[in-house]
Design a protein around this motif. Structure first.
Motif, PDB file in Angstrom:
ATOM      1  N   ILE A   1      39.224  27.937  41.232  1.00  8.78           N
ATOM      2  CA  ILE A   1      40.198  28.486  40.282  1.00  8.78           C
ATOM      3  C   ILE A   1      39.706  29.836  39.763  1.00  8.78           C
ATOM      4  O   ILE A   1      40.496  30.777  39.619  1.00  8.78           O
ATOM      5  N   LYS A   2      38.411  29.935  39.503  1.00 11.95           N
ATOM      6  CA  LYS A   2      37.855  31.219  39.061  1.00 11.95           C
ATOM      7  C   LYS A   2      38.073  32.293  40.125  1.00 11.95           C
ATOM      8  O   LYS A   2      38.443  33.431  39.815  1.00 11.95           O
ATOM      9  N   GLU A   3      37.843  31.936  41.381  1.00  9.19           N
ATOM     10  CA  GLU A   3      38.053  32.889  42.473  1.00  9.19           C
ATOM     11  C   GLU A   3      39.536  33.253  42.598  1.00  9.19           C
ATOM     12  O   GLU A   3      39.887  34.415  42.808  1.00  9.19           O
ATOM     13  N   LEU A   4      40.412  32.273  42.439  1.00  6.41           N
ATOM     14  CA  LEU A   4      41.849  32.522  42.498  1.00  6.41           C
ATOM     15  C   LEU A   4      42.267  33.512  41.416  1.00  6.41           C
ATOM     16  O   LEU A   4      42.955  34.502  41.689  1.00  6.41           O
ATOM     17  N   PHE A   5      41.843  33.284  40.186  1.00  8.78           N
ATOM     18  CA  PHE A   5      42.192  34.186  39.083  1.00  8.78           C
ATOM     19  C   PHE A   5      41.610  35.585  39.284  1.00  8.78           C
ATOM     20  O   PHE A   5      42.283  36.589  39.042  1.00  8.78           O
ATOM     21  N   ALA A   6      40.356  35.649  39.716  1.00 10.41           N
ATOM     22  CA  ALA A   6      39.723  36.953  39.951  1.00 10.41           C
ATOM     23  C   ALA A   6      40.459  37.720  41.051  1.00 10.41           C
ATOM     24  O   ALA A   6      40.673  38.934  40.945  1.00 10.41           O
ATOM     25  N   THR A   7      40.864  37.005  42.094  1.00 10.11           N
ATOM     26  CA  THR A   7      41.591  37.649  43.186  1.00 10.11           C
ATOM     27  C   THR A   7      42.962  38.113  42.705  1.00 10.11           C
ATOM     28  O   THR A   7      43.397  39.219  43.037  1.00 10.11           O
ATOM     29  N   LEU A   8      43.638  37.291  41.922  1.00  8.02           N
ATOM     30  CA  LEU A   8      44.937  37.681  41.368  1.00  8.02           C
ATOM     31  C   LEU A   8      44.798  38.944  40.527  1.00  8.02           C
ATOM     32  O   LEU A   8      45.619  39.864  40.633  1.00  8.02           O
ATOM     33  N   GLU A   9      43.756  39.020  39.720  1.00  9.26           N
ATOM     34  CA  GLU A   9      43.532  40.208  38.890  1.00  9.26           C
ATOM     35  C   GLU A   9      43.281  41.460  39.720  1.00  9.26           C
ATOM     36  O   GLU A   9      43.554  42.575  39.282  1.00  9.26           O
TER      37      GLU A   9
ATOM     38  N   GLY B   1      44.244  29.843  51.705  1.00  8.10           N
ATOM     39  CA  GLY B   1      44.782  29.144  50.538  1.00  8.10           C
ATOM     40  C   GLY B   1      44.988  30.051  49.344  1.00  8.10           C
ATOM     41  O   GLY B   1      46.020  29.980  48.667  1.00  8.10           O
ATOM     42  N   ILE B   2      44.027  30.915  49.086  1.00  7.93           N
ATOM     43  CA  ILE B   2      44.138  31.816  47.940  1.00  7.93           C
ATOM     44  C   ILE B   2      45.198  32.873  48.201  1.00  7.93           C
ATOM     45  O   ILE B   2      46.040  33.158  47.339  1.00  7.93           O
TER      46      ILE B   2
END
Length: 192
Positions: free
Chosen positions: A6-14, A167-168
């Motif tokens: 989830i941390k990686e997902l949020f960081a990538t989204l940012e 997935g991300i």
């Protein structure tokens, strides 16, 4: 709970980039979403046709968005995923033509192609973008993986997710497209 995914997902989204063409990157995610909502709104007002395409998981996103942009966004959408059409195009013209060949008949000047491809290099996606451009339609690309992928160099608006994980990348593509149609629906109401 410490969830690295989830941390990686949020960081990538940012760090997701939204480009107007290939030369102007939006200064923020919010500015990019505003650009996209304005772009889709213009197509809604013109009553142009929207075509969503992708392979694998991206095809599921494309099918989902075809329904949501029609039902919730009040837009003209057309699905290129009819089994008979897809298998006919693949059999008669090759898999690389499953989208471009029907688009030669269907897409018109001023319509919109939304091309979703994690790699941005799938032959059938590239060929569809080329067909849309030849017909003077507009193109939005949603890609990931390598920043110099082919599709990212071809759209009127290019959304790039800087990640090499399917997935991300697919989750963020789905999230952005959902955010746009939800924003339009909240503004205009559902048009059943």
């Amino acid at each position: 709970m410490d969830n690295e995914y989830i941390k990686e997902l949020f960081a990538t989204l940012e760090n997701t980039e939204i480009w107007s063409g290939i030369s102007r990157k939006c200064e923020s995610y919010d500015a990019g979403i505003r650009l996209l909502i304005d772009f889709f709104t213009r197509h809604k007002e013109k009553q142009s046709w929207l075509f969503f395409i992708g392979n694998g998981g991206s095809s599921a996103i494309a099918s989902h968005m075809t329904a949501d942009y029609m039902k919730n966004g009040g837009m003209n959408t057309y699905s290129l995923y009819d089994n008979a059409v897809t298998t006919c195009m693949g059999n008669d013209y090759g898999y690389e033509s499953i989208f471009s060949r029907p688009m030669e008949f269907l897409i018109r000047r001023g319509d919109l192609l939304v091309a979703i491809s994690s790699s941005g290099n799938s032959a059938n996606i590239i060929k569809a973008i080329e067909t849309a451009k030849a017909k003077a339609a507009e193109v939005i690309t949603l890609t990931g993986f390598s920043p110099d992928n082919r599709a990212k160099q071809m759209g009127d608006i290019n959304i790039y997710v800087p990640c090499g994980k399917y997935g991300i990348v697919e989750s963020i593509h789905n999230l952005i497209l959902q955010q746009i149609v939800d924003g339009i629906m909240e503004r205009d109401g559902v048009q059943l």
